[in-house]
Design a protein around this motif. Structure first.
Motif, PDB file in Angstrom:
ATOM      1  N   GLN A   1     -38.961  -6.935  16.777  1.00  0.00           N
ATOM      2  CA  GLN A   1     -39.881  -7.620  15.878  1.00  0.00           C
ATOM      3  C   GLN A   1     -40.596  -6.648  14.946  1.00  0.00           C
ATOM      4  OE1 GLN A   1     -42.501  -9.859  18.431  1.00  0.00           O
ATOM      5  NE2 GLN A   1     -40.980 -11.433  18.868  1.00  0.00           N
ATOM      6  N   ASP A   2     -40.477  -5.354  15.231  1.00  0.00           N
ATOM      7  CA  ASP A   2     -41.175  -4.345  14.434  1.00  0.00           C
ATOM      8  C   ASP A   2     -40.369  -3.861  13.237  1.00  0.00           C
ATOM      9  OD1 ASP A   2     -43.310  -4.450  16.219  1.00  0.00           O
ATOM     10  OD2 ASP A   2     -42.406  -2.929  17.523  1.00  0.00           O
TER      11      ASP A   2
ATOM     12  N   ILE B   1     -19.983 -17.145  13.904  1.00  0.00           N
ATOM     13  CA  ILE B   1     -21.035 -16.527  13.090  1.00  0.00           C
ATOM     14  C   ILE B   1     -22.341 -16.515  13.882  1.00  0.00           C
ATOM     15  CG2 ILE B   1     -22.347 -16.665  10.943  1.00  0.00           C
ATOM     16  CD1 ILE B   1     -20.000 -18.263   9.776  1.00  0.00           C
ATOM     17  N   GLU B   2     -22.958 -15.331  14.001  1.00  0.00           N
ATOM     18  CA  GLU B   2     -24.220 -15.181  14.710  1.00  0.00           C
ATOM     19  C   GLU B   2     -25.181 -14.354  13.874  1.00  0.00           C
ATOM     20  OE1 GLU B   2     -23.815 -14.165  18.929  1.00  0.00           O
ATOM     21  OE2 GLU B   2     -21.655 -14.354  18.701  1.00  0.00           O
ATOM     22  N   LEU B   3     -26.471 -14.739  13.896  1.00  0.00           N
ATOM     23  CA  LEU B   3     -27.507 -14.023  13.161  1.00  0.00           C
ATOM     24  C   LEU B   3     -28.584 -13.564  14.141  1.00  0.00           C
ATOM     25  CD1 LEU B   3     -27.952 -16.605  10.244  1.00  0.00           C
ATOM     26  CD2 LEU B   3     -26.375 -14.683  10.338  1.00  0.00           C
ATOM     27  N   TYR B   4     -29.013 -12.310  14.026  1.00  0.00           N
ATOM     28  CA  TYR B   4     -30.005 -11.775  14.947  1.00  0.00           C
ATOM     29  C   TYR B   4     -31.060 -10.968  14.209  1.00  0.00           C
ATOM     30  CZ  TYR B   4     -26.450 -12.909  18.437  1.00  0.00           C
ATOM     31  OH  TYR B   4     -25.536 -13.553  19.210  1.00  0.00           O
ATOM     32  N   ASP B   5     -32.305 -11.051  14.706  1.00  0.00           N
ATOM     33  CA  ASP B   5     -33.371 -10.201  14.181  1.00  0.00           C
ATOM     34  C   ASP B   5     -34.222  -9.596  15.296  1.00  0.00           C
ATOM     35  OD1 ASP B   5     -34.688 -12.449  15.058  1.00  0.00           O
ATOM     36  OD2 ASP B   5     -35.910 -12.697  13.253  1.00  0.00           O
ATOM     37  N   THR B   6     -33.931  -9.940  16.560  1.00  0.00           N
ATOM     38  CA  THR B   6     -34.667  -9.378  17.685  1.00  0.00           C
ATOM     39  C   THR B   6     -33.863  -9.528  18.973  1.00  0.00           C
ATOM     40  OG1 THR B   6     -36.789  -9.424  18.859  1.00  0.00           O
ATOM     41  CG2 THR B   6     -35.852 -11.531  18.233  1.00  0.00           C
ATOM     42  N   ALA B   7     -34.158  -8.646  19.928  1.00  0.00           N
ATOM     43  CA  ALA B   7     -33.548  -8.707  21.264  1.00  0.00           C
ATOM     44  C   ALA B   7     -32.023  -8.723  21.219  1.00  0.00           C
ATOM     45  CB  ALA B   7     -34.059  -9.931  22.032  1.00  0.00           C
ATOM     46  N   ARG B   8     -31.470  -7.891  20.389  1.00  0.00           N
ATOM     47  CA  ARG B   8     -30.007  -7.815  20.275  1.00  0.00           C
ATOM     48  C   ARG B   8     -29.603  -6.379  19.960  1.00  0.00           C
ATOM     49  NH1 ARG B   8     -25.329 -10.626  21.622  1.00  0.00           N
ATOM     50  NH2 ARG B   8     -23.659 -10.090  20.160  1.00  0.00           N
ATOM     51  N   PHE B   9     -28.459  -5.966  20.484  1.00  0.00           N
ATOM     52  CA  PHE B   9     -27.971  -4.600  20.284  1.00  0.00           C
ATOM     53  C   PHE B   9     -26.651  -4.638  19.520  1.00  0.00           C
ATOM     54  CE2 PHE B   9     -25.226  -1.106  21.633  1.00  0.00           C
ATOM     55  CZ  PHE B   9     -26.030  -0.006  21.385  1.00  0.00           C
TER      56      PHE B   9
END
Length: 354
Positions: free
Chosen positions: A15-16, A77-85
């Motif tokens: 989140q940062d 299709i996947e979108l990530y902005d947190t808690a993902r590597f």
């Protein structure tokens, strides 16, 4: 402390940070390098740092932006902005930027078109049939049965009839590409046919937008461009023409008396498709304007900083010039003072002599 089993590097979304990751799976042939058209479309529109995934069968795209609300994945299709590597391979795709760019407007459009489809979270209505589109969602369509000629007549006489007729005649004005125009016409056809894929295909082939590309295979699952466009149009359509007697009578009234649409409190479903698409276009335009304003604000800040620097430099040069001029005119000023004193003395003595 190090981990001897580590064999690479990666990036953890938190989140940062402002980074959003787009994970495209099973869209690339690792042997030939062929890419599904949807994946190619997403990569080109995001236009940010893109690399081939560790498996070689997909891509990772990194952008600077804020992930829109709603679901974050659909199909491959996947979108990530947190808690993902994300494992970083460094195998950057040619012709893509070498750094992460801000692409908020493109991200929102892709999220809306490919992930947050308009058909989800809709309850089936009376006289509707439900059909499974994929393993993650369902779409509902009413039992519509219009002959082609009747359908075309209704579509051209509807409130958004001029738009339908332009697309039907092959006019792509107002669209960035032929593919977007194809999609727009298919969404309208989905509304009027109730999502009947066979009738949509038959009608599209009669339109001025038909190209050889329609029957070309563009996807790894063997789907043609036309089949996939129809499928996506149905998934993106949440409202359909309702032929029930109540709505049919209202529909006929509005088709013959367009001006009465504004006073009818029971707006027919046929107008909803027009309103939905209009809202989509307005949302996209607002995003574009917000991005433009953001860029202009950044430019204004840069110009203001430059003005301050130039003002400081001008002030320094002015002070230096004043000092140099003072040094050059110092003697003259002293002589002037002396001359003035002599003149006053002469006037004084002249006055006494009188």
């Amino acid at each position: 402390m190090t981990n001897e089993r580590a064999d690479g590097i990666g990036f953890v979304f938190t989140q940062d940070d402002p980074i959003v990751g787009v994970d495209l799976d099973d869209c690339r042939d690792p042997e030939t390098g062929d890419v599904d058209e949807d994946a190619q479309d997403i990569i080109e529109r995001l236009d940010s740092y893109t690399e081939i995934s560790p498996s070689g069968t997909g891509y990772h795209v990194l952008i600077n932006g804020d992930l829109p609300e709603g679901r974050n994945r659909r199909g491959h299709i996947e979108l990530y902005d947190t808690a993902r590597f994300f494992t970083v391979t460094g195998d950057r795709v040619g012709n893509t930027p070498g750094h992460v760019k801000r692409r908020q407007d493109a991200l929102e459009a892709i999220h809306r078109e490919y992930v947050q489809l308009l058909s989800e979270n809709k309850e089936p209505k009376r006289n509707e049939r439900t059909s499974v589109r994929d393993d993650t969602s369902t779409a509902t369509t009413p039992a519509v049965s219009l002959e082609d000629n009747e359908l075309l007549k209704k579509a051209k006489n509807a409130s958004n009839g001029p738009k339908f007729e332009r697309l039907w005649n092959g006019n792509t004005a107002g669209y960035d590409s032929n593919s977007e125009a194809d999609m727009a016409l298919c969404c309208l056809l989905a509304f009027w046919t109730g999502g009947d894929t066979a009738q949509m295909d038959t009608l599209f082939r009669q339109s001025g937008l038909l190209r050889a590309k329609w029957d070309e295979v563009h996807y790894a699952d063997g789907s043609t461009y036309g089949e996939k466009t129809i499928e996506r149009a149905i998934e993106a359509t949440s409202e359909y023409y309702d032929p029930s007697p109540r709505n049919e009578s209202t529909q006929a009234k509005l088709e013959t008396e367009p001006g009465t649409a504004d006073v009818d409190t029971d707006e027919p479903d046929r107008r909803n498709a027009y309103l939905i698409e209009k809202n989509q276009l307005l949302s996209t335009r607002v995003s574009e304007l917000e991005t433009m304003i953001e860029h202009k604000d950044e430019r204004i800040s840069e110009l203001e900083a430059k003005v301050e620097d130039l003002s400081a430099e001008l002030s320094a040069r002015s002070d230096e010039g004043d000092r140099e001029q003072g040094q050059q005119t110092g003697g003259t000023k002293d002589n002037s003072d002396n001359t003035s004193l002599l003149s006053r003395t002469r006037r004084l003595f002249s006055g006494n002599s009188e």
